[in-house]
Design a protein around this motif. Structure first.
Motif, PDB file in Angstrom:
ATOM      1  N   VAL A   1       1.033  -1.278  -0.132  1.00  0.00           N
ATOM      2  CA  VAL A   1      -0.021   0.280   0.279  1.00  0.00           C
ATOM      3  C   VAL A   1       1.047   1.364   0.012  1.00  0.00           C
ATOM      4  O   VAL A   1       0.572   2.159  -0.714  1.00  0.00           O
TER       5      VAL A   1
ATOM      6  N   ILE B   1      -5.985   8.136   1.482  1.00  0.00           N
ATOM      7  CA  ILE B   1      -6.252   6.832   0.714  1.00  0.00           C
ATOM      8  C   ILE B   1      -5.747   5.608   1.393  1.00  0.00           C
ATOM      9  O   ILE B   1      -6.425   4.565   1.410  1.00  0.00           O
ATOM     10  N   GLY B   2      -4.446   5.802   1.778  1.00  0.00           N
ATOM     11  CA  GLY B   2      -3.821   4.501   2.526  1.00  0.00           C
ATOM     12  C   GLY B   2      -4.859   4.046   3.652  1.00  0.00           C
ATOM     13  O   GLY B   2      -4.897   2.881   3.956  1.00  0.00           O
TER      14      GLY B   2
ATOM     15  N   ALA C   1      -7.761   4.340   4.161  1.00  0.00           N
ATOM     16  CA  ALA C   1      -9.096   3.634   3.674  1.00  0.00           C
ATOM     17  C   ALA C   1      -8.953   2.299   3.438  1.00  0.00           C
ATOM     18  O   ALA C   1      -9.572   1.361   3.274  1.00  0.00           O
ATOM     19  N   VAL C   2      -7.725   2.137   2.529  1.00  0.00           N
ATOM     20  CA  VAL C   2      -7.308   0.729   2.125  1.00  0.00           C
ATOM     21  C   VAL C   2      -6.852  -0.097   3.117  1.00  0.00           C
ATOM     22  O   VAL C   2      -7.473  -1.488   3.249  1.00  0.00           O
ATOM     23  N   PHE C   3      -6.257   0.305   4.291  1.00  0.00           N
ATOM     24  CA  PHE C   3      -6.012  -0.596   5.368  1.00  0.00           C
ATOM     25  C   PHE C   3      -7.098  -1.248   6.095  1.00  0.00           C
ATOM     26  O   PHE C   3      -7.275  -2.215   6.511  1.00  0.00           O
TER      27      PHE C   3
ATOM     28  N   ALA D   1     -10.285  -1.214   4.894  1.00  0.00           N
ATOM     29  CA  ALA D   1     -11.024  -2.271   4.108  1.00  0.00           C
ATOM     30  C   ALA D   1     -10.493  -3.629   4.179  1.00  0.00           C
ATOM     31  O   ALA D   1     -10.931  -4.819   4.248  1.00  0.00           O
ATOM     32  N   TYR D   2      -8.909  -3.588   4.231  1.00  0.00           N
ATOM     33  CA  TYR D   2      -8.316  -4.885   4.436  1.00  0.00           C
ATOM     34  C   TYR D   2      -8.752  -5.675   5.612  1.00  0.00           C
ATOM     35  O   TYR D   2      -9.052  -7.113   5.692  1.00  0.00           O
TER      36      TYR D   2
ATOM     37  N   SER E   1     -12.077  -6.882   5.878  1.00  0.00           N
ATOM     38  CA  SER E   1     -12.537  -8.079   4.696  1.00  0.00           C
ATOM     39  C   SER E   1     -12.364  -9.487   5.170  1.00  0.00           C
ATOM     40  O   SER E   1     -12.816 -10.404   4.496  1.00  0.00           O
TER      41      SER E   1
END
Length: 494
Positions: free
Chosen positions: A205, A245-246, A248-250, A252-253, A256
Motif C-alpha cells: 500500500v 487513501i492509505g 481507507a485501504v488498510f 477495508a483490508y 475483509s
C-alpha cells in the motif's frame, strides 16, 4: 491470508483479562498449547535470521518509501529558496515526532499487544485490540491537531525561526497538522497488520501511494498543469492525500476477513484492560519519542543562534539520522512481532535471541551509512542546496556524529525488541540520559566556544550512551524479574 486461527470453542474460551506475558513466560508453558495460525507459527518456530530478514525486507522498503516522500518534498522546497527550506526544517522535528510516535511508539505498542495476544492464543482479544488501537490513534491525532494549530508558531520561534523562515514554517505546519488524524489512522491500522507478522501488505500500500505522491508533490508546490501553486503548503497537502487513501485501504483490508486479525464493531465492547495493554507499552514509547525529538529540537535551537543557513545545514544533516530510524524500524516492526509472539508463547529464550540478531543487523547497517556520510558529506547535502554556510554546518554534523550511527542503530533495535517484550523502563532511561547529555553538553559547548562542532560532539556522545545503556540492560536481564529458564531447544537455528 490464513483462514482458521483456532477452533471456535477455543476462541470463545479466551480469557477476557489481559495478563502480563512476561510473568507467564517465567511460569513456564501452559499445559495445553494453543493451535496457531501458520503465520503465527512461523514467528515461533521458524529459523530466526531468515524469518527476520524475510519480514524486514518489505518493512524496510515501506519505511524507505515513506522517507523518500519527505526527501523529495525537501528537494523541491529547496528550489523555493533558503528561507522556505529553513522553515520546513523547523517543522520537521515535530512532524517526525508525530510519525515516530504513531508508527514506532504507540504503533509499536499496538503491534506488541496484537502479537502477544496471538502468541498466547487469544484471537478474540487480538480482534478487539484492533478497534482499541484505532480509537487510540484517533484521540492522539486530534491532540496533535489542536496543539500545533494553536502552539506551532511560538514553538518554531523558540527554536530560532524568524522572518520569512518563520512564516514558511507556520504555513507548512498549519496544513500538515490539520490532517494529523489521517497520519495516526494510517499508522495505527498498519501496525495492527504488522502485529500479525504481515509486513508485505503495508509495504504494498505504501509503495503504491508513493508512486503517485512523488509526482503530485511538485505539481502542488509549483502549480504544474491544472494544479494550483501552493508553495510550501503544496507538499503538505499531497502528503495528507496519501495518508487518507492509505487509511481507507488498510481499514477495508482489516474488515475483509483476509487478515489474521479482523476489525469489526459487531459484538465489540470497549475494555480498559485492552487499552491498558497497548498504552503500557505505547505510552512509555511515546515519552521516549518525545525525548528523541526534544533532543533534535534543542539542538536546532542551539544551531538557530547562528542563522537560517546553519539551521538548514543541521536540519538536512539530521534528516540522515532520521532516515536511520525508518531503516531500523524496518527491522523493528518484525522485532516487535517476533519478540512479542514468542513472549506470548512462553519462549523468552528465543525472544532474546531474536533481539540480539536484529540488533546486530541494525548496528551494522547504520554504521555503514554513518561512515559513508562522514567520508563524503557533500554527496548528501548538495542534493538539497549548495549554499556554502549550509554545506559547512551540515558537513560538520555528519563528520562528528556519523561515525557513531552504529551504536544508535544498536540502541534503536533493542528499543523495538523491548517494545515487543513489553519492557521499556531501560530504553526510557537510556533516552533520557541521551537528552540530558545532548542538551547539557550542547549548551556548555555553545557558551564556551560558540562553535557548532562542540554541539555536535555532545550529540555524538549522547548517541553512544543511548546504544550502550540499552545493550547493557538487555544483556543484564532487564526484561525478566529472573533469568528465563531453560536453553534453546536442540532444533533451534538462527
Amino acid at each position: 491470508m490464513p483462514t482458521a486461527f483456532m477452533p471456535a470453542a477455543n476462541a470463545a474460551a479466551s480469557p477476557a483479562p489481559v495478563s502480563d506475558p512476561l510473568l507467564l513466560a517465567e511460569q513456564g508453558s501452559p499445559e495445553v498449547p494453543p493451535r496457531y495460525d501458520p503465520r503465527t507459527r512461523a514467528l515461533i518456530e521458524g529459523p530466526i535470521a531468515p524469518t527476520l530478514i524475510r519480514l524486514a525486507a518489505p518493512n524496510v522498503l515501506v519505511m524507505l518509501a515513506q522517507t523518500s516522500v519527505g526527501l523529495v518534498e525537501t528537494y523541491f522546497i529547496g528550489k523555493l529558496g533558503t528561507d522556505p527550506l529553513a522553515g520546513v526544517a523547523l517543522v520537521f522535528p515535530v512532524v517526525m515526532l508525530m510519525q515516530m510516535m504513531s508508527a514506532g511508539a504507540m504503533g509499536g505498542g499496538m503491534s506488541s499487544a496484537i502479537a502477544r495476544a496471538l502468541g498466547a492464543g487469544r484471537r478474540a482479544d487480538a480482534n478487539a485490540l484492533a478497534l482499541h488501537a484505532l480509537l487510540i490513534g484517533l484521540v492522539f491525532g486530534l491532540i496533535f491537531t489542536i496543539a500545533l494549530l494553536f502552539g506551532g508558531e511560538p514553538l518554531y520561534a523558540l527554536m530560532g525561526g524568524s522572518g520569512a523562515a518563520l512564516a514558511a514554517a507556520k504555513t507548512y505546519s498549519s496544513v500538515v497538522f490539520s490532517g494529523a488524524v489521517l497520519v495516526w489512522m494510517f499508522n495505527s491500522l498498519a501496525n495492527v497488520i504488522r502485529g500479525t507478522g504481515n509486513m508485505a501488505f503495508p509495504a504494498l500500500v505504501t509503495c503504491a501511494g508513493v508512486v503517485v505522491l512523488i509526482p503530485l508533490s511538485p505539481c502542488l508546490i509549483f502549480g504544474l498543469g491544472p494544479f494550483p501553486q501552493l508553495g510550501v503548503a503544496g507538499g503538505a497537502a499531497a502528503v495528507l492525500l496519501y495518508y487518507a487513501i492509505g487509511s481507507a485501504v488498510f481499514a477495508a483490508y482489516l474488515r475483509s476477513g483476509r487478515c489474521v486479525v479482523r476489525l469489526t464493531l459487531k459484538g465489540m465492547r470497549l475494555r480498559w484492560p485492552l487499552f491498558a495493554d497497548i498504552l503500557r507499552v505505547g505510552a512509555v514509547a511515546a515519552l521516549i519519542t518525545v525525548q528523541t525529538n526534544l533532543t533534535v529540537a534543542i539542538a536546532t535551537g542551539f544551531v538557530g543562534a547562528l542563522g537560517p543557513a546553519a539551521i538548514a545545514g543541521y536540519g538536512i544533516g539530521a534528516r540522515l539520522e532520521y532516515l536511520l530510524i525508518p531503516l531500523v524500524f524496518g527491522l523493528g516492526g518484525p522485532l516487535v512481532a517476533m519478540v512479542g509472539t514468542n513472549i506470548g508463547a512462553h519462549r523468552p529464550d528465543r525472544a532474546l535471541r531474536v533481539a540480539w540478531i536484529g540488533a546486530a543487523i541494525a548496528a551494522g547497517l547504520c554504521e555503514l551509512i554513518g561512515i559513508c556520510a562522514a567520508a563524503e558529506p557533500r554527496a548528501w547535502l548538495t542534493l538539497f542546496d549548495n549554499a556554502p554556510d549550509m554545506i559547512d554546518a551540515g558537513s560538520r554534523y555528519l563528520q562528528v556524529v556519523g561515525p557513531v550511527y552504529g551504536l544508535f542503530g544498536l540502541g534503536m533495535a533493542l528499543y523495538f525488541a523491548s517494545q515487543g517484550a513489553g519492557r521499556l523502563l531501560w530504553p526510557f532511561l537510556a533516552n533520557l540520559i541521551r537528552l540530558l547529555i545532548a542538551a547539557g553538553g550542547g549548551y556548555i559547548a555553545l557558551r564556551a566556544s560558540g562553535s557548532l562542532t562542540g554541539v555536535f560532539a555532545a550529540l555524538a556522545v549522547a548517541l553512544c550512551a543511548f546504544g550502550l545503556i540499552n545493550a547493557a540492560a538487555v544483556a543484564g536481564g532487564s526484561w525478566f524479574a529472573k533469568p528465563p529458564r531453560g536453553n534453546l531447544p536442540p532444533q533451534e537455528t538462527i
